[in-house]
Design a protein around this motif. Structure first.
Motif, mmCIF file in Angstrom:
data_model
loop_
_atom_site.group_PDB
_atom_site.id
_atom_site.type_symbol
_atom_site.label_atom_id
_atom_site.label_comp_id
_atom_site.label_asym_id
_atom_site.label_seq_id
_atom_site.Cartn_x
_atom_site.Cartn_y
_atom_site.Cartn_z
ATOM 1 N N ALA A 1 -6.883 6.824 4.204
ATOM 2 C CA ALA A 1 -5.745 7.372 3.476
ATOM 3 C C ALA A 1 -4.596 7.688 4.430
ATOM 4 C CB ALA A 1 -6.161 8.636 2.733
ATOM 5 N N GLU B 1 4.589 5.995 -5.377
ATOM 6 C CA GLU B 1 5.042 6.235 -4.005
ATOM 7 C C GLU B 1 5.751 7.580 -3.885
ATOM 8 O OE1 GLU B 1 5.898 1.543 -2.793
ATOM 9 O OE2 GLU B 1 7.515 2.810 -3.550
ATOM 10 N N LEU C 1 -6.514 7.452 -6.193
ATOM 11 C CA LEU C 1 -5.731 6.251 -6.486
ATOM 12 C C LEU C 1 -6.506 4.981 -6.149
ATOM 13 C CD1 LEU C 1 -2.218 7.315 -5.133
ATOM 14 C CD2 LEU C 1 -2.806 6.883 -7.532
ATOM 15 N N SER C 2 -7.262 5.007 -5.061
ATOM 16 C CA SER C 2 -7.898 3.784 -4.575
ATOM 17 C C SER C 2 -9.282 3.548 -5.160
ATOM 18 C CB SER C 2 -7.990 3.812 -3.042
ATOM 19 O OG SER C 2 -8.822 4.882 -2.608
ATOM 20 N N TYR D 1 3.170 10.596 -4.561
ATOM 21 C CA TYR D 1 2.151 10.694 -3.512
ATOM 22 C C TYR D 1 2.668 11.503 -2.327
ATOM 23 C CZ TYR D 1 -1.177 9.453 0.129
ATOM 24 O OH TYR D 1 -2.105 9.523 1.146
ATOM 25 N N ASN D 2 3.930 11.350 -2.026
ATOM 26 C CA ASN D 2 4.482 12.003 -0.839
ATOM 27 C C ASN D 2 5.020 13.404 -1.105
ATOM 28 O OD1 ASN D 2 4.276 10.143 1.521
ATOM 29 N ND2 ASN D 2 5.161 8.738 0.032
ATOM 30 N N ARG E 1 0.865 -1.177 0.000
ATOM 31 C CA ARG E 1 0.000 0.000 0.000
ATOM 32 C C ARG E 1 0.901 1.226 0.000
ATOM 33 N NH1 ARG E 1 -1.165 -2.048 5.186
ATOM 34 N NH2 ARG E 1 -3.333 -2.477 4.609
ATOM 35 N N VAL E 2 0.436 2.295 -0.575
ATOM 36 C CA VAL E 2 1.223 3.512 -0.556
ATOM 37 C C VAL E 2 1.234 4.055 0.868
ATOM 38 C CG1 VAL E 2 -0.710 5.047 -1.154
ATOM 39 C CG2 VAL E 2 1.629 5.703 -1.737
ATOM 40 N N ARG F 1 -3.953 15.433 0.616
ATOM 41 C CA ARG F 1 -3.293 14.136 0.462
ATOM 42 C C ARG F 1 -4.333 13.009 0.488
ATOM 43 N NH1 ARG F 1 2.209 12.161 1.915
ATOM 44 N NH2 ARG F 1 2.681 14.216 2.764
ATOM 45 N N ARG F 2 -5.312 13.119 1.369
ATOM 46 C CA ARG F 2 -6.361 12.107 1.430
ATOM 47 C C ARG F 2 -7.151 12.051 0.114
ATOM 48 N NH1 ARG F 2 -7.113 10.314 6.707
ATOM 49 N NH2 ARG F 2 -6.332 11.716 8.338
ATOM 50 N N CYS G 1 -6.047 12.823 -2.849
ATOM 51 C CA CYS G 1 -5.192 12.146 -3.828
ATOM 52 C C CYS G 1 -5.262 10.632 -3.653
ATOM 53 C CB CYS G 1 -3.743 12.624 -3.687
ATOM 54 S SG CYS G 1 -3.444 14.294 -4.312
ATOM 55 N N HIS G 2 -5.288 10.182 -2.406
ATOM 56 C CA HIS G 2 -5.340 8.740 -2.153
ATOM 57 C C HIS G 2 -6.663 8.142 -2.612
ATOM 58 C CE1 HIS G 2 -5.488 4.942 0.142
ATOM 59 N NE2 HIS G 2 -4.182 4.968 0.003
#
Length: 612
Positions: free
Chosen positions: A444, A498, A465-466, A501-502, A223-224, A458-459, A461-462
């Motif tokens: 997230a 990865e 992705l998910s 995302y960060n 998981r990222v 950030r959440r 963005c997650h």
């Protein structure tokens, strides 16, 4: 790329059920037009349809390794892009190889590392390993979920397959649809693990499953994660550029013709330029394909999702990097053709598509397949680099519902006037979407050191992705494999995901636009007009004749007294929109209309048992 399927039954002698296994395997013929294989043991059977891409004569499947304690069989779909490095490492560990295929590398990696082989793979894949030494099944799906794997637990084992149709070919599987499935169909959001069909689910991305006599267990192997990002803007851009060059060299490996799907947007143009560099070095001319619509330049109306046509940018990129380019031009008759819609719905097995955009993608892939076996596509760049406009809209960022729903339709898209009132009340789709989004945000990963705004972004963005990317990848996989075309998605490389995302939001938008890191990494590769072009999605026709054709099909539907769809849909709503001026039909209503026709087609083809 291929298709995999199988059956594990601890209470049956499956060597006596090869006819059923062959029937399951036959449903995946389009995914693998180059070969078919079935392998059985006492309690397991594997099926495989092959699309030959690497080591054309040597990669037949299921592939079996014989050991003194018993056989180990593999049915594998996908590509492992680091198979050459893995082969060298396994040879150093004493293993010998009979073929040049990546399939044998995966099988040998299992012999060496067991289920921990997943830690060593870079690529897109879904595969099954039956270990007769322990009567144990291992199912694996790649980190981002590029390749599919559906599972259907039974009383004494499991059915599985690359597509639901393979599972449904087994008499143990019921073609049943309940209210949970309908929520997925009308929610326009793909919940992780959902498969619509009652009793069936999808193995989630980055997950493996192990079945033995003690039952089924699943483990998330990737998981990222949220981690500090120490690099500044220049360092981040350079690292993204280095990753993209490495990814492209890994993914442009095949023993068959390859091409790039070019839309003229930033994502596909970057891939085209990078691929051209590699292919020109090899003395090859890169091949590109694009889709457009007849007469689209006449009366094009810019809107919030698309402010320019693709064609001028496509031509500019093709000339700039030197590709052999082909335009696939479609008219309203092809887009509205019921046979084409049926092909798209059958490819997905589900009425959860995108209407004429699925049809046009299917036809684009079909044309590309006539000259290539492998294509590169830009899926996931928007999810990775934060490219959607609603991700940058303050109202959508704070909305209690998925940003793409809030951004495109807002409150209107949370209502479903087409659904029968009693059923709509029971399903509570708005509550389903609000609850699903809250759960997705909570799952997230974020940094405690981030401020609340950074955490929220950030959440979001997650969640893309998910839960947004998975739908796009499903669409890409089903439409491409329906015509036997392998589509690779370089932006889904987990190392890139990865890293980006960060990156803090300020780095993702350092030039004041979306996808800043990708744009920065692409400078020098593309014309400035393409680099600065605003995000433009996969195209959709604006031809009013398409909507008129859809309305004609609605009138035909209304004439059918026995149409099962009216157990779900309000006939009066259909009658009203069938006579509405097409100029007054907004995007949300059009999406409902196309979903209605997809559902009607799906019900006619699959005839599911309705548990409502």
């Amino acid at each position: 790329m291929c298709g995999v399927t199988g059956w594990v039954s601890y209470d049956r002698e499956l060597t006596a059920h090869t006819v059923t296994l062959r029937a399951m395997t036959a449903t995946l013929a389009a995914r693998g037009p180059d070969g078919e294989g079935v392998w059985t043991a006492r309690h397991a059977g594997l099926g495989h349809r092959r699309l030959a891409v690497i080591d054309l004569p040597g990669g037949a499947q299921p592939m079996v390794a014989e050991t003194p304690a018993g056989a180990i069989a593999l049915s594998y779909s996908g590509e492992v892009y680091n198979h050459r490095e893995l082969r060298a490492e396994l040879q150093r560990r004493g293993h010998r190889f009979r073929t040049a295929s990546d399939t044998e590398v995966v099988l040998t990696a299992y012999l060496e590392w067991g289920e921990d082989l997943v830690e060593h793979l870079n690529g897109m894949y879904a595969f099954a390993v039956w270990d007769d030494r322990t009567e144990r099944l291992l199912l694996v799906r790649d980190r981002l979920g590029v390749k599919p794997m559906f599972i259907y637990p039974t009383a004494d084992g499991l059915l599985f397959g690359s597509e639901p149709k393979a599972i449904l070919a087994n008499p143990l599987a019921r073609k049943a649809l309940g209210e949970d499935g309908l929520r997925e169909i009308f929610g326009f959001v793909k919940m992780p693990g959902s498969a619509i069909w009652h009793g069936m689910r999808e193995l989630k991305p980055g997950t493996l499953a192990v079945l033995d006599h003690n039952g089924l267990r699943e483990r998330v192997y990737w998981r990222v994660e949220a981690m500090p990002h120490p690099d500044n803007a220049a360092e981040s851009v350079e690292h993204v550029r280095e990753l993209l060059h490495d990814i492209m060299r890994r993914q442009l490996v095949a023993d068959v013709p390859q091409c790039v799907l070019l839309s003229g947007g930033l994502d596909s143009s970057v891939l085209t330029a990078l691929a051209a560099e590699v292919l020109h070095e090899r003395g090859e001319i890169p091949r590109t394909f694009a889709v457009s619509f007849a007469g689209e330049q006449d009366g094009f109306v810019p809107h919030v999702l698309q402010d320019s046509l693709d064609a001028p940018f496509v031509r500019q990129v093709a000339r700039h990097v030197g590709t052999e380019h082909t335009d696939i031009v479609l008219d309203h008759t092809a887009l509205a053709d019921p046979d084409n819609r049926a092909a798209a719905v059958t490819a997905r097995d589900l009425p959860t598509g995108m209407g004429e955009m699925d049809v046009s993608l299917l036809l684009l892939f079909q044309a590309a397949r006539a000259r290539s076996t492998v294509a590169l596509s830009g899926e996931s760049a928007d999810e990775v680099f934060a490219g959607y406009w609603w991700q940058h809209d303050p109202a959508a960022q704070q909305a209690p519902i998925y940003p793409w729903i809030a951004g495109i339709g807002g409150a209107q898209s949370q209502t479903r006037p087409m659904i029968n009132a009693g059923l709509a009340a029971r399903m509570d789709i708005p509550g389903h979407l609000v609850g699903g989004y809250a759960d997705a945000l909570a799952q997230a990963p974020v940094l405690d050191t981030d401020d609340p705004r950074e955490q929220r972004l950030r959440r979001i963005c997650h969640v893309h992705l998910s839960q947004f990317l998975t739908n796009m990848l499903d669409r890409k996989d089903r439409m491409s494999m329906a015509v036997g075309l392998e589509v690779r998605v370089p932006f889904c490389d987990h190392r890139l995901v990865e890293y980006v995302y960060n990156a803090p939001w300020a780095l993702k938008t350092f030039d004041g636009k979306e996808k800043s890191l990708l744009r920065g990494a692409a400078r020098g590769l593309l014309p400035s007009t393409v680099l600065e072009r605003r995000k433009s999605p996969y195209p959709s026709t604006q031809d009013v004749k398409y909507l008129l054709a859809v309305q004609d099909q609605l009138h035909e539907l209304l004439s059918r007294r026995d149409a099962t769809v009216f157990e779900i849909i309000e006939r009066d709503w259909v009658r009203a929109v069938a006579t509405t001026d097409p100029a007054l039909i907004d995007r949300a209503t059009r999406a409902f209309l196309e979903r209605l026709l997809d559902i009607t087609m799906w019900l006619d083809i699959y005839r599911p048992e309705m548990r409502l």
